[in-house]
Design a protein around this motif. Structure first.
Motif: not given
Lengths: 805, 805
Positions: A401, A316, A51, A363
């Motif tokens: 996400n 995140l 990241m 992610t």
């Protein structure tokens, strides 16, 4: 018998439309290329590295783009900052701001907007496109540029204020038309919000311009597609920006009005907050950065760093959401009844919704993949690659996400995700709330900072988020009520779809901020290609407008006030009933008047004496000096220049001459007054190509021309005949004329000065635009009312006394 | 500090919208019930008996309906004849025609229109709906009726010309909105064609009214469906009139512009022919039937007999066309690639097109039927019944009559057939041509005959036929070019669909007749719920308008001319450049002026002397009589009545008083002048409830009031003070004022009189609306120009002589 030539006006409208279509497409190509480069690379880095590196790349990239966008604005053309819509509105209302339609401004606007939007900040290209359109309309129609010292004689006849105004109006319309691919919406936008003067015939010409713009935009789009091999030339596929998926258009229901009204109220309140925050930030910015030049670049750069960081880090904190996807011929078709999916995920939605490839995994990864080729079924474990390259068709469980889907993509992609129908629970309340707050603050801070940026995409996004939240709540309520309200199947309750409410919310929020109604409703239809949800959209738009109207100005009018522009609203704002007030209460008195024949010295003295620009011309008569016409400062300056340069004021074009010149179709289009001025300025231009100081002085205030005029006494004593230059068609009103009607006259006729006379036609005063602005009006009235009330009381007293006697 | 009350205005707009929605729905229910009774019975008779009986029934039925419709118009309200759109336009332009918004007219219009449309003549209900809307707007907002001697005090404050005009504008909009279920189209129709004065705030209120109207219409529709068991209450299913079938909306192509332009040119030419024929028939009718009363009923009755006969007989000359239909769960799904069907009949179109049950078989029959239940396949021979009642699913070869499908159904059904997509060769060239000619002639003859009838449905039909012919030619050309232009599959060439071109043609023809552009484009989107074809529609609309504009007036303006209404166009029509002409060329001079204090005898003499209605009031001053205000005939009459009845002219409301009355929010809404008049007329109303002759005389010309005033010498010698009644905010212009600007002033400010003064404010003349109409203008100008030119030559001669000396 003059021939009223019209075709060249239509031609010019067509050219403006075509040019704007091309320009807009080029802008979109630039934005899309840079944005896809940025997001693609960042996604690749996230997949293949960590990241930190991705953040570093993304941040650097964004800041560089923003720095370039900002440097252009600050260095080359500070007028290009912001959306430019208030400036265009001010021009069309009758107040010219300097350099707004400059060719530099146009170029800087174009580049700065492209870079800023591509950087991923919460800004949109629509506002700048409107400004670009207006500037293009002005540039093409005028065919000459003071900045570039370039001039062509082809469209000389459009070089007058009225025609320029018409073409700028057309430019605004084509700007909107190309921004949303909405030709009718563009026309209505110009009509409802921007243009202060409107004529039926102008409407038709603008209509044509919008048509040409849409045509050019779509042709160039299809040409690009054909060039890259993804389409056929001439085929206008996917022309509708946020089109409702085929088969997902459903009939509305009377109950849909209830959530629509709730959305309207909420959107109205939110719009107020947005407007006030925006104006507050603008005022703060003015105070803090007015003394800076290059220092102003810091603001957008810091914002870029902050916003990019938020975009990277925030997702995140959000978990990965699982969804079942079916891969058919390389395209993923995902189920949409996410999280619980009680009765929501039907095969209907699964079939048509192919938005999955755009759901960013961020992610998250594909956990497992079931591939069925023929009779054998193979299970693949969770792999390193984001999307395994598989033969044939298979079933995947994809984890995506939610936050990254909205935040880590361009604004347009995000809006598409929110508008997608049949995706009831794709986004949770938390995601939508957090996203809404981020975007709200980001948009409010970014707009107006030293980059060229628009607010339409942010407005659509915020509105869509609001609508989706209410839609989600409606789905939950409907599900709570049990089986009768079966949301999943086609039927009376299909309308309970957060995607449809996102459309409603977007319309409502835009209405709250801009106070448009008609144009917005049409734009909403044109960008969704669906009239079934029209009624809820209308209800929400109207409700939001009411709520917002009751609490504050529209954003544009607020910005105009911040910029101190004398903008006349369509109706006067005053705590008094202007109907009952005579115009004499607000007029400026006494007025400096000119006589028909004056010495140069007297004229210059008169010019120096006052700050306003309109001078009544009077004639001596037995009963006193009577009003005969009006002269503006710039015209007087031209006359004076002529005396200095040519030594005489004989102008070819007098009344009788004009009657003969009626044979010339070009000349006959203009009013007497304008024609004389055109002839005058043309002569000046040809004789005066060297002394440009004088030319500029002519257009500006009185103080500047002084030194060039005060040279010789001989000239100062010469007598000027002002008769041929004055406007004999100037409006006059009596001092008892109602103020409301005077306001209306100013607004509908686009006046700048109105002479007030008494019953003997003696000049009593003059009213200018500035005298009619809200606060001045009220001040003047309070003063005058006080005086009048005192006089009135006295009068009544007197009468009573007389009665007693 | 007055409170500017607004909510009751919005409320009133909402009420007008809701009422109109209900009224329109009731009208549609009446029309549909009668029409389905008529067509259903006739079809049954054709199936069970012979053509003669069917013809007899159909003819009798139609003629009875038309006779009733005509009798209502002729007997009760001759103002209800025709569409009523020109009358409404005239009112909103500033010319009141008597009894147009009468409550009788409203009722007669409603019934007559319902009966006439249901009878099957080529007329539509849209025009009358617009008139009904306008009358409703006037009736509800005024809250009183002179005809019905009914009055309520609830909305007294709207009883003034400006508010009434606003509500009538709203009524027009909701009329269109309910006619097409197109709220935005309705608003734009009023804006573009009907309303001469427009304010931003009015636009928003009308928007709200349209929204309410659509809501009411759809709720009542769904309520009826719920009541009859075919739907659920509140679900707005099938709200779009001519909706593009789901899945049949396809992207446009740049080449689609070519046939669209061809359609535009043809539609423009056809529209000219239609307009001219229509006006010719109107003029002929005026000449032939002006002396008749009940005799005028013959025309529509004869037309009904003729047209019904044609509708019955013509299809007999057309052969039966075979089509393959699949029956799935009782619904027939037919192949659409008819006659040759080379590559046109794909399963795509076959799947979605369920229009088959509405394809009238007329005298044709189902030839053979293949029924497959399970594994057994049974063949049925050609039977007597129209549609054999079969179990399960089967394949039928159905023979339908092309001509009857279009001609032997209501206009709306016919249009739906023409608009249906994926039905490339359902209608042959011959059918379309013959149908077009029939409908063209029928519509041109019927409109304006002694029934209440509109032209929108005929215009849509004729345009759709034209579009379909061009579309059919395009299909043939594309097929001739071979496989590359594969029309049948989804792809770049799907747009070659006669159904889509029917939509384009309908828009183009309506544009040619009415010269609307913007409103039409939006209505076309709203009735088809498809923006993909927007670009060709726009191109065709614009082309048709250009072609038509270059050759003649719009139909409405033509009809206004036939009716001799002083209608001011948005721009003056003259062969002279009005910019260059001073207003003094057309003013009437000398003018009868009034003094501030006059004897009653003098006033009445002044009134008798002239025919116009505006009287400048002058005051004696050292330099002569100067202008101080304007009085209209009706106001003078009111004052005189007051003298006769009450014996004095003391009115409570003077200037000082009004300043105190500013506290009253209702009063403060009005201008000083209007308030005085309102107070005056209210007092008169309360004191004069008996003598209604006087009241009426006040509103009309001067001649009537004479006998009631000339009674007593004592009254005649009394001196009247006219000061409190005159309009001190009247516009004045100087005699050198440009005529073009004066025209603009008349048009934008809605003036009726404009006083012309010289530089000493002495009244020189007066200009009225009538002086600005095309032919009068040119006459006056030619005369004045001649005189001026002579004077000008003399002047120049003189100057030359002086120069020589």
């Amino acid at each position: 018998q003059p021939h009223r030539r019209k075709w060249d006006r239509w031609l010019m409208m067509g050219i403006i439309g075509l040019c704007m279509g091309l320009v807009a497409h080029i802008l979109y190509v630039i934005i899309n290329s840079i944005a896809s480069l940025k997001y693609g690379t960042t996604r690749w880095i996230i997949g293949h590295s960590n990241m930190g590196v991705a953040w570093l790349f993304n941040c650097t990239f964004s800041v560089l783009l923003i720095a370039a966008a900002s440097a252009l604005c600050v260095g080359a053309a500070p007028e290009a900052v912001g959306s430019g819509i208030p400036e265009v509105m001010a021009y069309l209302n009758g107040c010219m701001l300097p350099k707004v339609f400059n060719i530099f401004t146009l170029a800087v606007k174009f580049l700065s907007c492209g870079l800023a939007v591509a950087s991923g900040l919460p800004v949109g290209p629509e506002g700048p496109l409107i400004h670009i359109g207006a500037a293009l309309g002005s540039a093409i129609s005028q065919g000459h540029s003071t900045t570039m010292k370039f001039s062509t004689s082809m469209f000389k006849r459009f070089r007058n204020p009225k025609d320029k105004r018409d073409f700028v109006t057309a430019g605004v319309s084509v700007g909107v038309a190309t921004a949303f691919n909405a030709p009718i919406g563009g026309l209505l936008f110009a009509f409802e919000e921007v243009a202060s003067f409107w004529q039926q015939s102008l409407g038709w010409q603008v209509f044509f311009a919008c048509m040409c713009a849409t045509l050019a935009l779509n042709i160039s789009k299809s040409a690009l597609k054909a060039f890259t091999g993804s389409g056929q030339f001439g085929w206008f596929d996917q022309e509708v920006a946020f089109e409702v998926q085929a088969g997902m258009s459903f009939s509305s229901h009377v109950l849909a009005v209830v959530p629509a009204m709730i959305i309207g109220v909420l959107a109205g309140l939110l719009a107020i907050a947005f407007t006030l925050l925006n104006l507050k930030v603008s005022r703060m910015r003015d105070i803090l950065t007015s003394h800076l030049k290059w220092g102003r670049m810091w603001e957008p750069c810091i914002l870029a760093v902050l916003y990019t960081t938020v975009c990277m880090l925030l997702p995140l904190f959000f978990p990965c959401t699982p969804t079942e996807c079916q891969e058919i011929e390389g395209v993923l078709f995902c189920e949409t009844g996410l999280q619980g999916g009680s009765g929501i995920s039907s095969n209907r939605t699964g079939l048509t919704n192919n938005a999955a490839p755009s759901l960013p995994l961020y992610t998250c990864r594909v956990v497992d993949t079931v591939v069925s080729t023929g009779n054998s079924t193979t299970w693949y474990p969770r792999g390193d690659s984001i999307m395994p390259d598989l033969p044939g068709n298979g079933t995947h469980t994809v984890y995506y996400n939610q936050m990254a889907t909205l935040l880590f993509s361009t604004g347009e992609d995000g809006i598409k995700q929110l508008f997608a129908r049949g995706t009831h629970k794709r986004f949770s309340y938390t995601t939508l709330f957090v996203m809404g707050i981020c975007y709200f603050l980001g948009a409010a801070l970014c707009s107006g900072s030293a980059i060229s940026s628009g607010l339409f995409v942010p407005m659509l996004m915020i509105g869509a988020i609001l609508g989706r939240i209410v839609g989600l709540a409606t789905v939950d309520i409907a599900q709570g009520l049990g089986q009768t309200w079966s949301v999943e199947t086609f039927g009376p309750w299909t309308w309970i779809d957060p995607g449809a409410f996102a459309l409603v919310g977007a319309g409502a929020f835009m209405s709250g901020v801009t106070r448009l109604t008609l144009a917005l409703a049409v734009i909403m239809i044109e960008i969704s290609s669906d009239v079934h949800m029209l009624l809820p959209v209308l209800v929400a738009i109207m409700t939001a407008k009411w709520v917002a109207d009751s609490l504050s100005h529209s954003l544009y009018h607020g910005l105009l006030e911040v910029k101190c522009v004398p903008f006349l609203l369509s109706e006067p704002i005053s705590k008094y009933s202007l109907d009952l007030v005579p115009v004499s209460y607000v007029m400026r008195s006494p007025v400096v008047t000119l006589k028909e024949h004056m010495k140069v010295r007297e004229v210059t003295n008169a010019l120096r004496g006052v700050s306003h620009n309109g001078f009544p011309v009077v004639r001596d008569s037995p009963s006193g000096q009577v009003f005969v016409g009006l002269l503006t400062r710039s015209h007087i300056m031209s006359v004076l220049q002529r005396i200095v340069v040519a030594g005489s004021t004989d102008v070819e074009v007098a009344w009788v001459e004009l009657n003969r010149k009626m044979m010339d179709p070009v000349m006959a289009q203009r009013s007497v007054h304008e024609q004389q001025m055109v002839v005058l300025s043309r002569e000046l231009q040809s004789s005066l190509m060297g002394s440009s100081i004088l030319m500029e002085g002519g257009g500006l205030g009185g103080g500047r021309g002084r030194e060039s005029l005060g040279g010789e006494d001989e000239i100062e004593d010469r007598v000027v005949d002002l008769t041929p230059y004055m406007n004999t068609s100037a409006f006059v009103v009596s001092d008892s004329f109602s103020l409301e009607r005077a306001y209306l006259l100013f607004r509908t006729m686009g006046l700048r000065h109105l002479t007030v006379v008494d019953e003997h036609n003696h000049v009593k005063g003059i009213v200018t635009r500035k005298d009619l602005l809200g606060y001045r009006l009220d001040e003047a009235l309070t003063r005058a009312m006080g005086a009048h009330a005192a006089a009135g009381t006295n009068g009544r007293e007197n009468r009573r006394q007389r009665g007693a006697v």
